[in-house]
Scaffold this active site. Structure first.
Site, short mmCIF file in Angstrom:
data_model
loop_
_atom_site.label_atom_id
_atom_site.label_comp_id
_atom_site.label_asym_id
_atom_site.label_seq_id
_atom_site.Cartn_x
_atom_site.Cartn_y
_atom_site.Cartn_z
N ARG A 75 15.35 7.60 14.55
CA ARG A 75 14.84 6.25 14.29
C ARG A 75 13.56 6.01 15.10
O ARG A 75 12.69 5.23 14.71
CB ARG A 75 15.89 5.17 14.62
CG ARG A 75 15.35 3.76 14.53
CD ARG A 75 16.38 2.66 14.22
NE ARG A 75 17.62 2.79 14.95
CZ ARG A 75 17.79 2.57 16.28
NH1 ARG A 75 16.75 2.20 17.01
NH2 ARG A 75 18.95 2.73 16.85
N TYR B 291 -2.41 -7.83 -1.25
CA TYR B 291 -1.30 -7.25 -2.01
C TYR B 291 -0.20 -8.33 -2.16
O TYR B 291 0.03 -9.11 -1.23
CB TYR B 291 -0.77 -6.03 -1.26
CG TYR B 291 0.37 -5.35 -1.93
CD1 TYR B 291 0.17 -4.61 -3.09
CD2 TYR B 291 1.66 -5.46 -1.43
CE1 TYR B 291 1.24 -3.97 -3.71
CE2 TYR B 291 2.73 -4.83 -2.04
CZ TYR B 291 2.51 -4.09 -3.19
OH TYR B 291 3.56 -3.47 -3.80
N ASP C 122 -5.83 -3.30 5.65
CA ASP C 122 -5.03 -2.50 4.71
C ASP C 122 -6.01 -1.61 3.94
O ASP C 122 -6.81 -2.10 3.14
CB ASP C 122 -4.24 -3.43 3.78
CG ASP C 122 -3.37 -2.67 2.77
OD1 ASP C 122 -3.67 -1.50 2.47
OD2 ASP C 122 -2.41 -3.27 2.26
N LYS D 102 1.12 5.57 -2.01
CA LYS D 102 0.10 5.60 -3.05
C LYS D 102 -0.73 6.90 -2.98
O LYS D 102 -0.18 7.96 -3.17
CB LYS D 102 -0.77 4.34 -2.92
CG LYS D 102 0.04 3.04 -2.81
CD LYS D 102 0.79 2.70 -4.09
CE LYS D 102 1.74 1.52 -3.92
NZ LYS D 102 1.14 0.30 -3.41
#
Ligand SMILES: *Cc1c(COP(=O)(O)O)cnc(C)c1O
Length: 393
Positions: free
Chosen positions: A59, A112, A184, A209
């Site tokens: 984690r 977004y 971003d 992406k």
């Protein structure tokens, strides 16, 4: 290895890899281990405290995940990078790390869809002041930033109308008031744009992406100043949106061909946008590579190439959108972008489905808009496909 003397295509292939090769393997292994064992308790303790190098629990960190983080760190010219299960986890963890009660954030109206939702619906619940500016009104941005803020959040080119935001100018304004600048960079990728070199403090990617590039794994990354990345990492390791070894491997594998894909997609998109611009059944084309695009001059300054994504509006409204999309053969009608195969869809059912029609109208997103993410197919085949479909309208 000293990567400073290499070009990006070399770094995409070799970056991060050499540290974990096993028995001479020429690819980094997928280390699907939840925990990492120690023979010496004192050594284990030192690693836990960060006094020695090593892994404790996946984690927090994992050797395969570290390969991906290192690749992106190098390509963005960052001091540090950390990763997440998705792009939205990267965005939300970054925002929640720095925007605690009483803080103020200045951002743009075009973000977004999921990011907009955080600004419009979630952050106000935690008593964070959110100021969203008209995306290309940089005077308004500067005024709002000058009033004082803790974080400036930008995304460029924007989804889905490909507006271009002047990173250098707004980062300079943010520096004057001591605000952290976050960009971003998903649409541009580190091949086409490096926000840190333009004054940003942190750069975010939805690795789902272009970085992955094959629509088969999800992930997110934040890279930038070490001190800031460290805080985000500490938030993420507790809140738990960590990237797993399998998708990290898939994304790192995809990234080895990043520059090849982006160069092809840059060139094909420009050809297709130019073709659509001249077509009588297309009322508008949004692509920063077109000289007629309002953001072209800034894009030319801050980008190396103009990217693989465009959007266009059709004469004749939503009925025509449905007809065109179902007549096209070489597209997946799907809600993603940045893949080897061409993907298309109306923003009202994909990236901005979370928003109401009124909110989309406010963002200037026509209901007849189609977002078209160019794949790596032969461009003449894509042009022929579009030509046939447009002729059917
Ligand atoms: C897809 C996307 C995101 C969200 O990424 P996920 O991996 O889907 O969570 C954020 N920003 C931009 C610009 C995107 O295209």
């Amino acid at each position: 290895m000293d990567f400073s003397k290499f070009k990006k295509s070399t770094t995409s292939v070799w970056g991060g890899e050499s540290d974990v090769t096993l028995s001479g393997a020429v690819t980094s292994p997928i280390v699907n281990s939840v925990a990492f064992a120690y023979k010496d308790v004192d050594h284990w303790h030192d690693v836990s405290l960060g006094k020695a190098e090593g892994y404790i629990y996946s984690r927090n960190t994992n050797p395969t995940v570290a390969v991906l983080e290192e690749k992106i760190r190098l390509l963005e010219g960052a001091e540090a990078a950390t990763s997440f299960a998705t792009g939205m986890a990267a965005i939300s963890n970054t925002l929640y790390t720095f925007l605690t009660a009483g803080k103020r954030v200045v951002s743009q109206k075009d973000n977004y869809g999921g990011t907009s939702k955080i600004f419009l619906d979630f952050l106000p619940l935690y008593n964070v002041q959110v100021q969203l500016c008209d995306t290309t009104d940089f005077d308004q941005f500067e005024k709002e930033i000058a009033k004082g803020c803790d974080l400036v959040y930008l995304e460029t080119p924007t989804n889905p109308t490909l507006k271009v935001v002047d990173i250098k100018r707004l980062a300079a304004a943010a520096k004057k008031v001591g605000a952290i600048v976050v960009v971003d960079n998903t649409f541009a990728t580190p091949i086409n744009q490096n926000p840190l070199a333009l004054g940003a403090d942190l750069v975010i990617h939805s690795a789902t992406k272009f970085l992955c590039g094959h629509s088969d794994a999800m992930g997110g990354v934040v890279a930038g100043k070490k001190e800031l990345v460290q805080k985000i990492y500490q938030y993420r390791e507790i809140n738990g949106a960590s990237l797993q070894a399998d998708p990290a491997y898939m994304i790192a594998r995809g990234m080895k061909t990043l520059e090849l894909r982006i160069e092809r997609q840059n060139a094909s998109a420009l050809k297709i946008a130019t073709y659509l611009k001249a077509h009588s059944k297309v009322s508008d084309v949004f692509y920063p590579g077109l000289i007629t695009h309002p953001g072209h001059a800034i894009a030319k300054q801050q980008m190396v190439g103009f990217g693989g994504i465009m959007s266009f509006a059709l004469d004749g409204g939503y009925e025509h959108v449905k007809k065109l999309l179902t007549t096209l053969k070489l597209v997946h009608l799907a809600a993603s972008l940045g893949s080897v195969s061409t993907l298309a869809g109306p923003p009202r059912t994909t990236s901005h489905v979370e928003l109401t029609e009124a909110q989309r109208k406010l963002l200037g997103i026509p209901e007849s808009l189609i977002r078209y993410s160019v794949g790596i197919e032969n461009v003449d085949d894509l042009l022929q496909d579009l030509d046939t479909a447009l002729a059917s309208l």
